[in-house]
Design an enzyme around this catalytic site. Structure first.
Site, PDB file in Angstrom:
ATOM      1  N   CYS A 115       0.722  -1.324   0.073  1.00 24.89           N
ATOM      2  CA  CYS A 115       0.027  -0.116  -0.054  1.00 24.89           C
ATOM      3  C   CYS A 115       0.841   1.289   0.021  1.00 24.89           C
ATOM      4  O   CYS A 115       0.421   2.347  -0.386  1.00 24.89           O
ATOM      5  CB  CYS A 115      -0.854  -0.007   1.151  1.00 24.89           C
ATOM      6  SG  CYS A 115      -2.048  -1.324   1.159  1.00 24.89           S
ATOM      7  N   HIS A 251      -3.356   7.594   2.518  1.00 24.68           N
ATOM      8  CA  HIS A 251      -3.550   6.472   1.808  1.00 24.68           C
ATOM      9  C   HIS A 251      -5.207   6.103   2.341  1.00 24.68           C
ATOM     10  O   HIS A 251      -5.608   6.107   3.449  1.00 24.68           O
ATOM     11  CB  HIS A 251      -2.806   5.155   2.331  1.00 24.68           C
ATOM     12  CG  HIS A 251      -3.213   3.818   2.053  1.00 24.68           C
ATOM     13  ND1 HIS A 251      -3.585   3.414   0.691  1.00 24.68           N
ATOM     14  CD2 HIS A 251      -3.074   2.847   2.633  1.00 24.68           C
ATOM     15  CE1 HIS A 251      -3.895   2.166   0.933  1.00 24.68           C
ATOM     16  NE2 HIS A 251      -3.586   1.754   1.861  1.00 24.68           N
ATOM     17  N   ASN A 281     -10.098   0.217  -0.526  1.00 26.62           N
ATOM     18  CA  ASN A 281      -8.686   0.108  -0.400  1.00 26.62           C
ATOM     19  C   ASN A 281      -8.119  -0.155  -1.775  1.00 26.62           C
ATOM     20  O   ASN A 281      -8.323  -1.612  -2.020  1.00 26.62           O
ATOM     21  CB  ASN A 281      -7.894  -0.609   0.760  1.00 26.62           C
ATOM     22  CG  ASN A 281      -6.436  -0.591   0.719  1.00 26.62           C
ATOM     23  OD1 ASN A 281      -5.692   0.037   0.062  1.00 26.62           O
ATOM     24  ND2 ASN A 281      -6.028  -1.001   2.056  1.00 26.62           N
TER      25      ASN A 281
END
Ligand code: ACO
Length: 324
Positions: A115, A251, A281
């Protein structure tokens, strides 16, 4: 060599057409829209079509970024793709993107920091450009996490989605850039945490692709502290404060993590760009997707001070400060 600065010339995103809502997911596993929204802020995710690969998503985002920059593919001599879901074990997805964009010069390679991939890719491309290893870069985050999810595991399959985002970086003399461009980055990792978030397959271990496995509470426990550390570091290094920020673009993993980091650092919610509700996500794609949405709707404007951050598998975590 004349000191150079990497400035952002354009940004673009791409989300696959197919939308999978929380309600539809609740017909597949034992979950509910209410649980997912309350624990994560996610309302829906996009899922790539069977014949749509990570490189296809990356190319669409890159084309959108190039269009917004007024440049063409032939201007690009560096491609860095952040992904944990490459088309193939090798070659790098970046080389497939290069081929699909018709670029035959420069260098292309992938970055694997899950990520945090886009922050690592941006910092890497920035260093390459500042050191003359390229002049204009496409920095892309692109993922098809739908391909590595265990769709019977409600604790993970509700959290992720597919997508891509890209920025075009251009190296220009510092004197011309003024205070615009990538002002600094802070990158960290600590492999002691590898088994809190990982994929249980790979060419060397199982010769299979594997599925994502996560100890959600453990990730949650570390996230806010790690994010805050790199943010404080990059602000320290560049001589800026959270009070000066125009936009915080975190994020998009979990609304509660974003809220926690914002509160700890004193960044108001109205300066935070939240897109997790619409695409869940998307790992390395989430920060450039949020940037592209923030620019497209007119919130992020030239000369704005923008802070990006991410944390993910490894663990890896990082932050960059940019003057748009
Ligand atoms: N629907 C309904 N119930 C669920 C679901 C679901 N989708 N998933 C888990 N549950 C249940 C569990 O089984 C458990 O039930 P039990 O109490 O009967 O055993 C209960 O909900 C609570 O489970 P927890 O895992 O403790 O729930 P928590 O409040 O921690 O929320 C979550 C889970 C959302 C995953 C949270 O831990 C989290 O956000 N962690 C961070 C993970 C993350 O963001 N990862 C993204 C990748 S890393 C990154 O990008 C930063």
């Amino acid at each position: 060599m004349t000191p150079l600065r990497s400035i952002v010339r354009g940004v673009g995103g791409y989300l696959p057409a197919r939308v999978l809502s929380n309600g539809e997911l609740a017909t597949m596993v034992n979950t509910s829209d209410e649980w997912i929204v309350q624990r994560t802020g996610i309302r829906q995710r996009h899922v790539a079509a069977d014949d749509e690969l990570t490189s296809d998503l990356a190319v669409k985002a890159a084309e959108n970024a190039l269009a917004s920059s007024g440049m063409s593919a032939s201007d690009i001599d560096l491609i860095v793709v952040a992904t944990s879901t490459p088309d193939l074990t090798f070659p790098a997805t970046a080389t497939l993107v290069q081929q699909k964009l018709g670029i035959t010069r420069g260098a292309a390679f992938d970055i694997q920091a899950v990520c945090t991939g886009f922050v690592y890719a941006l910092a890497t491309a920035d260093s390459y450009l500042k050191n003359g290893l390229g002049t204009r870069a496409l920095v892309i985050g692109a993922e098809t996490f739908s391909r590595i999810l265990d769709w019977t595991d409600r604790s993970t399959c509700v959290l992720f989605g597919d997508g891509a985002g890209a920025v075009v970086l251009d190296a220009i003399p510092e004197a011309e850039a003024g205070d615009r461009g990538v002002l600094g980055s802070s990158l960290r990792s600590d492999g002691v945490h590898w088994d809190k978030l990982y994929v249980d397959g790979g060419p060397s271990s199982t010769q299979t692709v594997g599925h994502l496995r996560m100890h959600g509470r453990e990730v949650f426990k570390h996230a806010v502290g790690m994010i805050s550390d790199v943010i404080e570091d990059v602000l320290d290094k560049t001589g800026h404060t959270t009070g000066e920020l125009d936009w915080f673009v975190p994020h998009q993993a979990n609304l509660r993590i974003i809220d926690g980091a914002g509160k700890k650092l004193g960044i108001p919610a109205e300066k935070t760009i939240i897109t997790i509700d619409s695409h869940a996500n998307t790992s390395a794609a989430s920060v450039p997707l949020a940037l592209s949405i923030g620019v497209a709707d007119g919130r992020i404007r030239p000369n704005d001070l923008v802070l990006i951050e991410a944390m993910g598998g490894g663990f890896t975590w990082g932050a960059s400060l940019l003057r748009w």
